[in-house]
Each structure stands twice: as structure tokens, then as C-alpha cells.
Design an enzyme around this catalytic site. Structure first.
Site, PDB file in Angstrom:
ATOM      1  N   ASP A  79       0.832  -1.203   0.000  1.00 50.25           N
ATOM      2  CA  ASP A  79       0.000   0.000   0.000  1.00 50.25           C
ATOM      3  C   ASP A  79       0.864   1.250   0.000  1.00 50.25           C
ATOM      4  O   ASP A  79       2.057   1.211   0.300  1.00 50.25           O
ATOM      5  CB  ASP A  79      -0.946   0.010   1.201  1.00 50.25           C
ATOM      6  N   GLU A 133      -0.191  -0.959   5.708  1.00 51.19           N
ATOM      7  CA  GLU A 133       0.895  -0.587   6.621  1.00 51.19           C
ATOM      8  C   GLU A 133       0.880   0.905   6.927  1.00 51.19           C
ATOM      9  O   GLU A 133       1.327   1.327   8.000  1.00 51.19           O
ATOM     10  CB  GLU A 133       2.241  -0.986   6.002  1.00 51.19           C
TER      11      GLU A 133
END
Length: 359
Positions: A79, A133
Site C-alpha cells: 500500500d 501498513e
């Protein structure tokens, strides 16, 4: 597989610089990683038949079963922070620009490329490409994997592909946030002597923080510097009111020789007499450089390790008893910036080092 996935099929055997660009060109802001996860899953299944591949939400996991003496886990989040007009990627000479180039799709590309092109690695390999994350810890894909697929996180060494400029950054600092409330008595500011100003009381909190002497802690040759800082202050009701409450948010970045509980106790000692509430707490991670696999990796890099300033998911692996280090081609100072970029030479250099270690 959707038509969108088919149109964007990834070639994991391609130049890892080209693969980095391909990953960047698939938007994957936290919570919206499904398309990229699908592409990685399809590519690993098709191009790396020597790997067992499973899907966990928007995370993709793969591993070998070669019976090697040691297992090395390569972990990278897929991400990114919100895009800032920097997708698709673009090139300027040897420099690749785009959201996630540094943090950390270059590291993901290196890991995925090696997974596909090293069918007989020296160590058994586990690959973990995970989601969320960059947002609150409760959504982090590693937490879900630990709960649902704990056997996938067993290894003798974990390498997290966070941007480190191609240096080995060992362990990480812990982080603690507390809010400090000071109270007073509200009154009209024209008759301020009838009140008790809560903002003025916060002056002592700020004074203690300004005079705080941080520790430098040497652990396995890595020097961690602590820091205790006010990061936000709020208070006040109106322009003509003596405030009866003030809130100071304090962040403590602590060396990994302190436990989370010891960090809280230390801040309580520094700010004794004030009302504190913990709002965020994540323990640090010790370097773990004495582990045989970590020593072998340092030898492969030809460098010494330095302390990691900041918190990373190596802390999760350390909590599981797994030595973990940060190693990736990006510049950490460029992470999350509009001008985020990575140099092609850095990607190639990290690929070569890991190939030498693993191959």
C-alpha cells in the site's frame, strides 16, 4: 482474473526497475490494494511454480519447501499513502518518479523478481506482500496474518524492504504517545483574576520537555537516540474566556532496550504530577545482529548495520522472536513526498546483494 488484471499482467522476470514502474502504475492506496494483490498473486502462480502461494485479504504470501537449514522471510507492504498527482510513474534519466517508488514498491519489486528468478535458493524463502501498513496498526495486514496464518511468519531472519538507501538498518525505535491535560477555572478574561488559566499551567509541561536530556543507547554497535517531544497543543474556548483545559500531545521515541511498560513509566516520571493518558504505544525491536542469518546477510552486503530511527514492522517480527532488519533501495527521506523517487542503480544494487545472499 478480471480484464483489468489481464491487461496489467506483471512480468516478475523483467528488469526490477521496469517491475518497480509497473507496480507504481497500479494505484494501491491503503485499503485499496486488491487489484495489485491480484496481479502479484497471478504472476507468482504463473511465473514461480516452485512456490506455494496463498491469499489473505489483500495480502499475498508465497514460500518454498526445499528443506534448507534456514528460512529467510522477505516482507514488503504494497500500500501507499494517498496519491499526490504522481501516478503513473515517469522517468528522468536513471531516476524513476512516482507514488510508492521509495516506500516501498522498489523493495517489493526486488523481492518479487528474486522470488521468480531463484528457483533453488540457498535458504528456504517466504514472501509476504501485505496491506494497510500506512494506516492505523489495527488494520495492518501483518497483524491479520499473525492471527490467521501464524505458521507463515516463522523464519530465522526477516528482511523488511523499507527504504534504507541500501544500508542495513537494524531493529527500530519504539513509539509512545500520551496526552497531558492541565485544568483550571473558566472566567471572563476582563476579570481574569477570577479564573485559573489551564494554558499557563501547560508551561511547566513544555519546560520539562524542552529541558529533557535524551539517551544515546549503543546496542550491538547500533546507536539509538531517544527523543521526547510535544507534537500538538490545544486549548482555549474563545477570545474573551480564561480557558479551563489545555491538552498537550507528547511523543516519546525510545530505544529498543526499553520495554513498552518501561517507556510509559519513564514518561510518567518525567511528567510526574500531571494527568496522562496513553493514546498509542508500539514497542521497539532489538537489532538481532548476532543471529547467524543476520551475520551472513551483513557479510553479503559488505557493510555494517546502523540503528533504525523510527518504527517499522520489524517490531512485529522481533515480538515473535525472529531477528529482523530493514533493507531497501529507496531513500526514507523521500517517502510520502510529492517528488518521491528512486534511482535505478539503487534497485539493481539491492537486487544484486540479495541475490548474492540468497542464491
Amino acid at each position: 482474473m478480471t480484464s483489468q488484471t489481464t491487461d496489467r499482467a506483471l512480468d516478475l522476470t523483467a528488469d526490477p526497475v521496469d517491475l518497480t514502474a509497473a507496480l507504481v502504475d497500479v494505484p494501491s492506496v491503503s485499503g485499496d490494494e486488491a487489484v495489485l494483490a491480484g496481479l502479484l498473486e497471478a504472476a507468482l502462480r504463473e511465473q514461480a511454480p516452485h512456490l506455494e502461494v496463498v491469499r489473505s485479504g489483500a495480502a499475498v504470501l508465497a514460500r518454498t519447501h526445499l528443506g534448507r537449514e534456514q528460512r529467510v522471510l522477505l516482507a514488503g507492504h504494497i500500500d501507499t499513502v494517498p496519491i499526490a498527482d504522481n501516478v503513473p510513474s515517469r522517468r528522468d534519466g536513471s531516476v524513476l518518479y512516482g507514488c510508492g517508488t521509495s516506500d516501498m514498491k522498489a523493495g517489493d519489486a526486488v523481492f518479487a523478481h528474486l522470488a521468480a528468478t531463484l528457483p533453488e535458493p540457498r535458504h528456504d524463502l517466504t514472501l509476504v506482500f501485505y496491506d494497510c501498513e500506512e494506516v492505523e496498526a489495527a488494520r495492518n495486514g501483518l497483524g491479520r496474518i499473525e492471527r490467521e496464518l501464524p505458521e507463515w511468519l516463522r523464519a530465522d531472519l526477516a528482511i523488511l524492504g523499507e527504504p534504507t538507501d541500501g544500508e542495513v538498518e537494524a531493529g527500530c525505535q519504539g513509539t509512545l504517545r500520551v496526552v497531558v491535560r492541565t485544568t483550571g477555572r473558566r472566567a471572563h478574561s476582563a476579570r481574569s483574576w477570577l479564573g485559573d488559566n489551564a494554558i499557563h499551567h501547560a508551561g511547566e509541561v513544555l519546560g520539562r520537555l524542552a529541558g529533557y536530556a535524551p539517551r544515546d543507547v549503543d546496542i550491538d554497535g547500533c546507536v539509538y537516540r531517544e527523543g521526547l517531544q510535544a507534537v500538538r497543543i490545544s486549548g482555549g474556548v474563545a477570545g474573551n474566556v480564561v480557558p479551563d483545559e489545555c491538552v498537550v500531545t507528547v511523543n516519546f521515541r525510545f530505544a529498543p532496550d526499553r520495554t513498552a511498560e518501561a517507556a510509559v513509566a519513564h514518561v510518567e516520571e518525567v511528567l510526574h504530577g500531571f494527568d496522562l493518558a496513553v493514546t498509542d504505544l508500539s514497542p521497539g525491536a532489538l537489532p538481532g545482529l548476532t543471529a547467524p542469518a543476520a551475520q551472513q546477510f551483513l557479510t553479503a552486503t559488505g557493510t555494517s548495520a546502523r540503528a533504525k530511527y523510527g518504527w517499522t514492522d520489524v517490531s512485529r517480527f522481533a515480538a515473535l522472536g525472529i531477528p529482523a532488519i530493514n533493507y531497501g533501495p529507496g531513500n526514507p527521506n523521500l517517502a510520502h513526498t510529492r517528488e518521491e523517487h528512486v534511482d535505478a542503480a539503487a534497485i539493481i544494487r539491492c537486487t544484486d546483494v540479495l541475490r548474492r545472499f540468497l542464491g
